[in-house]
Motif scaffolding. Structure first.
Motif, PDB file in Angstrom:
ATOM      1  N   ALA A  16      34.300  84.115  87.371  1.00 32.52           N
ATOM      2  CA  ALA A  16      34.608  85.033  86.225  1.00 32.52           C
ATOM      3  C   ALA A  16      35.587  85.884  86.508  1.00 32.52           C
ATOM      4  O   ALA A  16      35.737  86.951  85.295  1.00 32.52           O
ATOM      5  N   VAL A  17      36.650  85.869  87.306  1.00 30.72           N
ATOM      6  CA  VAL A  17      37.685  86.612  87.396  1.00 30.72           C
ATOM      7  C   VAL A  17      38.606  86.391  86.169  1.00 30.72           C
ATOM      8  O   VAL A  17      39.047  87.439  85.755  1.00 30.72           O
ATOM      9  N   CYS A  18      38.659  85.346  85.520  1.00 33.76           N
ATOM     10  CA  CYS A  18      39.605  85.321  84.390  1.00 33.76           C
ATOM     11  C   CYS A  18      38.839  85.833  83.297  1.00 33.76           C
ATOM     12  O   CYS A  18      39.460  86.621  82.496  1.00 33.76           O
ATOM     13  N   ALA A  19      37.643  85.585  82.956  1.00 29.66           N
ATOM     14  CA  ALA A  19      36.955  86.318  81.888  1.00 29.66           C
ATOM     15  C   ALA A  19      36.888  87.761  82.014  1.00 29.66           C
ATOM     16  O   ALA A  19      36.883  88.390  80.996  1.00 29.66           O
ATOM     17  N   GLY A  20      36.553  88.072  83.330  1.00 28.44           N
ATOM     18  CA  GLY A  20      36.500  89.704  83.344  1.00 28.44           C
ATOM     19  C   GLY A  20      37.915  90.469  83.213  1.00 28.44           C
ATOM     20  O   GLY A  20      38.038  91.508  82.792  1.00 28.44           O
ATOM     21  N   THR A  21      38.907  89.838  83.552  1.00 32.76           N
ATOM     22  CA  THR A  21      40.369  90.261  83.278  1.00 32.76           C
ATOM     23  C   THR A  21      40.940  90.007  82.099  1.00 32.76           C
ATOM     24  O   THR A  21      41.624  90.949  81.543  1.00 32.76           O
ATOM     25  N   ALA A  22      40.614  88.754  81.257  1.00 38.62           N
ATOM     26  CA  ALA A  22      41.288  88.805  79.879  1.00 38.62           C
ATOM     27  C   ALA A  22      40.102  87.967  79.028  1.00 38.62           C
ATOM     28  O   ALA A  22      39.961  86.830  78.802  1.00 38.62           O
ATOM     29  N   PRO A  23      39.160  88.876  78.771  1.00 35.69           N
ATOM     30  CA  PRO A  23      38.192  88.470  77.873  1.00 35.69           C
ATOM     31  C   PRO A  23      38.702  87.706  76.516  1.00 35.69           C
ATOM     32  O   PRO A  23      37.831  87.019  75.923  1.00 35.69           O
ATOM     33  N   GLY A  24      39.798  88.270  76.267  1.00 35.66           N
ATOM     34  CA  GLY A  24      40.176  87.415  74.900  1.00 35.66           C
ATOM     35  C   GLY A  24      40.777  86.277  75.037  1.00 35.66           C
ATOM     36  O   GLY A  24      41.074  85.211  73.961  1.00 35.66           O
ATOM     37  N   LEU A  25      41.010  85.807  76.422  1.00 37.88           N
ATOM     38  CA  LEU A  25      41.457  84.389  76.605  1.00 37.88           C
ATOM     39  C   LEU A  25      40.658  83.532  77.210  1.00 37.88           C
ATOM     40  O   LEU A  25      40.526  82.126  76.927  1.00 37.88           O
ATOM     41  N   PHE A  26      39.566  84.133  77.945  1.00 37.42           N
ATOM     42  CA  PHE A  26      38.676  83.206  78.739  1.00 37.42           C
ATOM     43  C   PHE A  26      37.146  83.747  78.631  1.00 37.42           C
ATOM     44  O   PHE A  26      36.980  85.010  78.382  1.00 37.42           O
ATOM     45  N   THR A  27      36.029  82.850  78.447  1.00 27.18           N
ATOM     46  CA  THR A  27      34.946  82.894  78.480  1.00 27.18           C
ATOM     47  C   THR A  27      34.086  82.199  79.540  1.00 27.18           C
ATOM     48  O   THR A  27      34.601  81.290  79.793  1.00 27.18           O
ATOM     49  N   MET A  28      32.892  82.717  79.779  1.00 29.04           N
ATOM     50  CA  MET A  28      32.139  82.061  80.658  1.00 29.04           C
ATOM     51  C   MET A  28      30.984  81.033  79.749  1.00 29.04           C
ATOM     52  O   MET A  28      30.492  81.521  78.667  1.00 29.04           O
ATOM     53  N   ASP A  29      30.997  79.686  80.325  1.00 31.49           N
ATOM     54  CA  ASP A  29      30.080  78.955  79.487  1.00 31.49           C
ATOM     55  C   ASP A  29      29.368  78.038  80.425  1.00 31.49           C
ATOM     56  O   ASP A  29      29.781  77.363  81.146  1.00 31.49           O
ATOM     57  N   ALA A  30      28.089  78.295  80.526  1.00 33.20           N
ATOM     58  CA  ALA A  30      27.184  77.603  81.773  1.00 33.20           C
ATOM     59  C   ALA A  30      27.752  77.596  83.087  1.00 33.20           C
ATOM     60  O   ALA A  30      28.016  76.754  83.847  1.00 33.20           O
ATOM     61  N   ASP A  31      27.884  78.942  83.455  1.00 32.23           N
ATOM     62  CA  ASP A  31      28.679  79.391  84.573  1.00 32.23           C
ATOM     63  C   ASP A  31      29.814  78.801  85.113  1.00 32.23           C
ATOM     64  O   ASP A  31      30.313  78.856  86.053  1.00 32.23           O
ATOM     65  N   ARG A  32      30.792  78.375  84.153  1.00 35.20           N
ATOM     66  CA  ARG A  32      32.079  77.970  84.371  1.00 35.20           C
ATOM     67  C   ARG A  32      32.897  78.504  83.299  1.00 35.20           C
ATOM     68  O   ARG A  32      32.383  78.863  82.124  1.00 35.20           O
ATOM     69  N   SER A  33      34.189  78.683  83.607  1.00 33.54           N
ATOM     70  CA  SER A  33      35.127  79.493  82.687  1.00 33.54           C
ATOM     71  C   SER A  33      35.562  78.456  81.612  1.00 33.54           C
ATOM     72  O   SER A  33      35.666  76.882  81.976  1.00 33.54           O
ATOM     73  N   ARG A  34      35.976  78.712  80.441  1.00 35.35           N
ATOM     74  CA  ARG A  34      36.750  77.972  79.511  1.00 35.35           C
ATOM     75  C   ARG A  34      37.619  79.093  78.639  1.00 35.35           C
ATOM     76  O   ARG A  34      37.091  80.232  78.503  1.00 35.35           O
ATOM     77  N   PRO A  35      38.576  78.554  78.054  1.00 35.46           N
ATOM     78  CA  PRO A  35      39.365  79.248  77.245  1.00 35.46           C
ATOM     79  C   PRO A  35      38.963  79.346  76.077  1.00 35.46           C
ATOM     80  O   PRO A  35      38.118  78.664  75.218  1.00 35.46           O
ATOM     81  N   VAL A  36      39.204  80.734  75.453  1.00 39.05           N
ATOM     82  CA  VAL A  36      38.560  81.087  74.139  1.00 39.05           C
ATOM     83  C   VAL A  36      39.182  80.192  73.055  1.00 39.05           C
ATOM     84  O   VAL A  36      38.393  79.576  72.150  1.00 39.05           O
ATOM     85  N   ARG A  37      40.413  79.964  73.197  1.00 38.83           N
ATOM     86  CA  ARG A  37      41.406  79.182  72.401  1.00 38.83           C
ATOM     87  C   ARG A  37      42.097  78.410  73.321  1.00 38.83           C
ATOM     88  O   ARG A  37      42.713  79.021  74.050  1.00 38.83           O
TER      89      ARG A  37
END
Length: 71
Positions: A16-37
């Motif tokens: 969750a480094v990405c989602a924590g750093t850039a929540p507008g770009l990444f989110t967590m989905d079932a314990d894995r990251s995915r881009p918001v868009r």
């Protein structure tokens, strides 16, 4: 011009480094990251987040060319 963000969900360890750093770009989905868009405007923050992924699971593509993570 847009960049495309791809997350290798097999490689992602769910830090969750990405989602924590850039929540507008990444989110967590079932314990894995995915881009918001998946397609975003070019921005240095996108490259920085891809570079900071501990397992290099994030790729940023510009017209099909991988531009991050950077070596």
């Amino acid at each position: 011009m847009t960049w495309h963000i791809a997350v290798d969900r097999e490689r992602c360890m769910g830090s969750a480094v990405c989602a924590g750093t850039a929540p507008g770009l990444f989110t967590m989905d079932a314990d894995r990251s995915r881009p918001v868009r998946p397609d975003v405007e070019p921005d240095e923050e996108v490259l920085d987040v891809a570079d900071s992924c501990p397992v290099m699971a994030i790729e940023v593509l510009d017209g099909g060319k991988v531009i991050a993570p950077r070596p």
